[in-house]
Design a protein around this motif. Structure first.
Motif, PDB file in Angstrom:
ATOM      1  N   TYR A  26       0.829  -1.207   0.000  1.00  0.00           N
ATOM      2  CA  TYR A  26       0.000   0.000   0.000  1.00  0.00           C
ATOM      3  C   TYR A  26       0.867   1.262   0.000  1.00  0.00           C
ATOM      4  N   ILE A  85      -7.367  -1.821   3.733  1.00  0.00           N
ATOM      5  CA  ILE A  85      -6.532  -0.660   4.022  1.00  0.00           C
ATOM      6  C   ILE A  85      -5.799  -0.957   5.328  1.00  0.00           C
ATOM      7  N   ILE A 115     -10.236   3.439  -2.062  1.00  0.00           N
ATOM      8  CA  ILE A 115      -8.925   3.904  -1.618  1.00  0.00           C
ATOM      9  C   ILE A 115      -8.865   5.432  -1.548  1.00  0.00           C
TER      10      ILE A 115
END
Length: 524
Positions: free
Chosen positions: A121, A508, A179
């Motif tokens: 990420y 996430i 996102i």
């Protein structure tokens, strides 16, 4: 020596080192700033080089030293992305379950604290931040003082930066779906990005790519390892193939349209499949559309293709010789689970596996003797010589991000799924070109009656294994998490089992949820 354009990787402006996405969009805490970097057209190209290099290196020194970004393991974008796309599928059986922290990825059991979920990420958003910073300094007003030819060059660089940002946003959307979203138009400093849905990110990527398609250089004018018009077209084709997953609306006709646009650039298949994955694969621009360039003398990395090639050679076998793959020693990081080699009929030369002393069945997933080693990737030149000393420098094999074979397969699948603009007969013709290369003759050719969606999924595995598409393919087919297709150790049991459908996406990371109140995970 490979001729890659990013030989002037500069430090300074793009070396962001903070930990959350909101902070990733800040100016760097370095003495060198945008004010004294963006002063010449040559410097713009050097900064652009850094954007490309961010996919394959983790820092400014050999092997990731002087890291660009603090992370759990300190590895580069490509190593992270490879693990995220491959480790949970039948294409990889990981040896270092505990030592490399890949148990969660391997068994489809990760959570918001998984180190690879987090590192991938932040690597993706680091590259996005680099692109945003470049674009802030590449507007028409900022470059007005340069000559007309220099301005024209920088506009091409600007289009490339937008392509790379779109590619990274594509990766983020594909892996995480909903996102944070930030561009060069947003303020720097303490800005907290909003949460965009997957459909919104899809629209952004589509708009970006269709806007810049003609601003990128044509294929015949584009320097190696830089994004051409065909690279944008190939990314659009892949975006449209998966559109129903990302946006809820099928776009197979658009996939066919953009596959055709790629094909109109004059590409043709490389006659020898193995040469697409050796240290001279920079010579295969007739099939490879866009690559992440790796050169041991310029981009020393223990990730990227070094990880793939050294990782696929045993560190314990008395039978396998590392020199046969152009490496000084094997790492024994991973093999394949038995379902992959079983997909290859006799005569299909793409099934490149080392089997001596190895069982096909992966009865113990972290035992190097269980499962075949893949021999697809090497650090050998066309002459059969090692391209570099991998013990000191890593490999010199580029990673093909898009190649013509994938375009043929996307075209055929889009036709089967009802897209307009192509026929089954035409699709069979493209598939048979791949199979004639694979078999060396027409013995593996198929007819229109053989062309089914199940066949395409298997053919994609045969043609594209270890090229970071398998997870995405299985999700598109609805087979990544459920019981309709099982492989060894899926779900953490030897014979495989279905898992919760939340594992179709990664969460996430917990650290990002703390930093950005706009974000949340629906199922974690």
């Amino acid at each position: 020596m490979k001729k890659i354009f990013y030989i002037f990787i500069i430090t300074g402006i793009s070396l962001l080192s903070t930990s959350c996405v909101g902070d990733l969009d800040q100016l760097p805490h370095k003495e060198t700033t945008s004010g004294n970097i963006y002063t010449t057209a040559a410097n713009y190209k050097s900064v652009l080089a850094k954007l490309y290099a961010s996919y394959v290196i983790a820092g400014q020194e050999q092997g990731g030293g002087n890291p660009d970004l603090s992370s759990n393991s300190g590895y580069d974008y490509m190593r992270c992305y490879f693990n995220m796309q491959e480790c949970g599928t039948e294409e990889i059986a990981s040896t270092w379950l505990e030592g490399d922290n890949v148990k969660g990825l391997t068994y489809l059991s990760w959570d918001v604290n998984d180190p690879w979920v987090s590192d991938t990420y932040y690597r993706i958003y680091y590259t996005i931040a680099l692109c945003n910073e470049f674009l802030r300094n590449a507007g028409d007003s900022q470059i007005a003082g340069f000559s007309e030819s220099e301005q024209a060059d920088i506009r091409h660089y600007r289009a490339e930066a937008r392509f790379l940002r779109a590619l990274s946003y594509y990766h983020a959307m594909d892996l995480y779906r909903n996102i944070p979203f930030v561009t060069e138009a947003n303020p720097v400093g303490s800005y907290i990005p909003p949460r965009y849905t997957s459909a919104q990110i899809f629209d952004f990527i589509e708009t970006e790519l269709t806007t810049i398609e003609n601003e990128l250089l044509p294929v015949n004018e584009c320097e190696y390892a830089r994004a051409s018009q065909a690279a944008a077209q190939a990314l659009l084709a892949r975006l449209y193939l998966n559109a129903e997953v990302y946006s809820g609306t099928a776009r197979y006709t658009d996939c066919i349209t953009y596959c055709r646009r790629v094909m109109q650039n004059g590409y043709h298949l490389e006659p020898e499949y193995a040469k697409l994955f050796n240290a001279d694969n920079n010579l295969r621009t007739h099939e490879i559309i866009f690559s992440f360039a790796v050169d041991a003398n310029r981009t020393t990395s223990w990730g990227a293709t070094t990880y793939i090639i050294c990782g696929a050679v045993s560190s314990t076998s008395e039978f396998q010789n590392p020199a046969d793959y152009g490496v000084t020693s094997g790492w024994g990081s991973f093999r394949v689970r038995q379902e992959l080699p079983l997909l290859f009929p006799e005569g299909d030369k793409r099934g490149m596996f080392f089997t001596e002393g190895q069982s096909m069945s992966v009865d113990i997933i972290d035992d190097q003797s269980k499962g075949y080693f893949a021999e697809k990737w090497t650090n050998l030149t066309d002459a059969g010589e090692a391209a570099s000393n991998t013990g000191a420098l890593g490999v010199s094999t580029d990673f093909p991000v898009f190649r013509l074979a994938d375009v043929y397969l996307m075209f055929a699948e889009a036709v089967l799924r009802g897209g307009a603009g192509g026929s089954a007969g035409e699709a069979v013709g493209y598939i048979n070109l791949l199979r004639e290369r694979a078999y060396g003759n027409t013995s593996g050719n198929i007819g229109t009656g053989d062309l089914t969606l199940n066949f395409i999924l298997d053919e994609r595995a045969r043609e594209l294994y270890w090229e970071c598409v398998r997870r995405t393919d299985l999700i598109r087919y609805g087979r990544f998490t459920d019981n309709s297709y099982l492989w060894q150790w899926k779900g953490g049991v030897k014979d495989g089992k279905g898992v919760n459908d939340k594992y179709n996406t990664y969460p996430i990371p917990a650290s990002e949820l703390s930093a950005n109140p706009n974000l949340y995970n629906e199922k974690y």
